[in-house]
Enzyme design. Structure first.
Site, PDB file in Angstrom:
ATOM      1  N   SER A 105     -19.815  50.318  66.274  1.00 16.46           N
ATOM      2  CA  SER A 105     -20.308  49.264  67.220  1.00 16.46           C
ATOM      3  C   SER A 105     -20.129  47.754  66.890  1.00 16.46           C
ATOM      4  CB  SER A 105     -21.826  49.592  67.615  1.00 16.46           C
ATOM      5  OG  SER A 105     -22.288  48.780  68.834  1.00 16.46           O
ATOM      6  N   HIS A 235     -23.823  50.648  75.096  1.00 17.22           N
ATOM      7  CA  HIS A 235     -22.839  51.265  75.361  1.00 17.22           C
ATOM      8  C   HIS A 235     -22.871  52.164  76.625  1.00 17.22           C
ATOM      9  CE1 HIS A 235     -21.107  50.267  71.409  1.00 17.22           C
ATOM     10  NE2 HIS A 235     -22.383  50.502  70.971  1.00 17.22           N
TER      11      HIS A 235
END
EC number: 2.3.1.39
Length: 360
Positions: A105, A235
């Site tokens: 990420s 996300h």
């Protein structure tokens, strides 16, 4: 070939560990700070005061990498400190060590910084701007859908030892038309961390309505409610899709400022969270990072690439701090890779001692 990994936003910095490293490696850190310009010491002080900030985590991880570079080449530390952190190198000045990069990420942004595309301060600014965009997008979603702000977004880590592909099975459950009402479409698989573990995000009421069904579907399921201080459904494309364009534009403006927007190839290829594919070109890496900021982190696909999908075999992985989450993920899911933790004074010294002995 080596794989270098960088953690994501969920890994808070242990200030005591970081200060112990700085005290013990004071000469090396002085070199790092001097090479990164006058703002670098201010960034370090900010980290001490804000260890959970996304900017702090990204910068801290980059500092671990710079320390690794210096300690791996002790003969000429001035040359090994990444001078490109203050003045961006020309395209023909690349790091000597060939390696693949992988970030989880936010860690993928650190991978871009390691490729000499922008400064340490730029890395800090982009990380915080990305977080601000996600906070704003979340607030707009709540207002647009007339959702009470007391109904917070949560993140749950799900793990099941009997699952064969838990992220995929959970996604199939979420797609079931007979299970979720239209009001429960905030739930999304955020991280596919392994075939037996994933993270889901959603409004707390929606998640709670799913708890019983999850326990029925997945024997011995363990649900861990994660801290989420910014109230962001990480996300989650339903909520965060609007962040993509402004994030891309912000990074592109920084590349133009640094004169790196005309470069083509990455110094070090990046294994992308978006789909597990390897990015060799800067525009591919940037596009995949931005898209994955609002899509599922497909880390299981990254394992497939590490295990059998690279042109040159990966035989060793150096997993930088803060924290050892990525170290544990790589160690468990890539058994043929010699996985090394680089997160504390003890693990740093152990690695370089072993590396020196192997030279002899």
């Amino acid at each position: 070939m080596k794989l270098l990994t960088f953690p994501g936003q969920g890994t808070s910095i242990s200030i005591s560990i970081l200060k112990a490293i700085i005290r013990n490696k004071s000469r090396e850190f002085q070199t790092i700070l001097s090479q990164n310009g006058k703002e670098s010491n201010d960034l370090l002080q900010y980290i001490f005061q804000n260890p959970s900030s996304p900017g702090s985590i990204a910068v801290c991880s980059n500092l671990f990498y710079q320390l690794y570079q210096i300690l791996s080449n002790p003969s000429d530390p001035q040359d090994q400190a990444p001078k490109n952190m203050t003045k961006i190198d020309s395209p023909d000045k690349k790091d000597n060590e060939q390696c693949y990069l992988l970030g989880h990420s936010l860690g993928e942004l650190t991978c871009l910084s390691v490729n000499s595309l922008f400064s340490l301060k730029d890395l800090f600014d982009i990380a915080n701007f990305r977080n601000k965009l996600m906070v704003t997008s979340t607030e707009k979603y709540l207002v647009a859908h007339n959702i009470n702000r007391s109904n917070k977004f949560e993140m749950w880590a799900l793990s099941s030892p009997r699952a064969t592909d838990l992220p995929q099975e959970v996604q199939k459950l979420l797609n079931s038309p007979n299970l979720l009402s239209s009001s429960q479409n905030t739930i999304s698989v955020a991280n596919a961390n392994s075939v037996k573990q994933c993270v889901v995000t959603g409004l707390v009421d929606d998640l709670e309505s799913l708890r019983t069904e999850l326990n029925l579907r997945f024997p011995r399921l363990r649900i861990t409610e994660l801290t989420n201080p910014y109230n962001i459904p990480f996300h989650n494309s339903t909520v965060l899709r609007p962040v993509q364009e402004p994030l891309y534009d912000y990074i592109w403006d920084i590349l133009k400022k640094n004169g790196t927007h005309t470069l083509m190839e990455l110094n070090h290829p990046i294994i992308a969270n978006l789909d597990g594919n390897i990015s060799y070109y800067i525009h591919h890496a940037l596009d995949r990072f931005v898209k994955c900021s609002s899509r599922t982190v497909q880390f299981t696909m990254c394992y497939d690439t590490i295990n059998s999908g690279t042109p040159v075999e990966i035989d060793k992985s150096i997993c930088f701090g803060p924290g050892n989450v990525i170290y544990n993920l790589i160690r468990r899911n890539c058994p043929q890779v010699d996985t090394i933790e680089y997160t504390s004074l003890a693990t740093i010294d152990a690695y370089h001692k072993a590396a020196e002995e192997n030279k002899d």
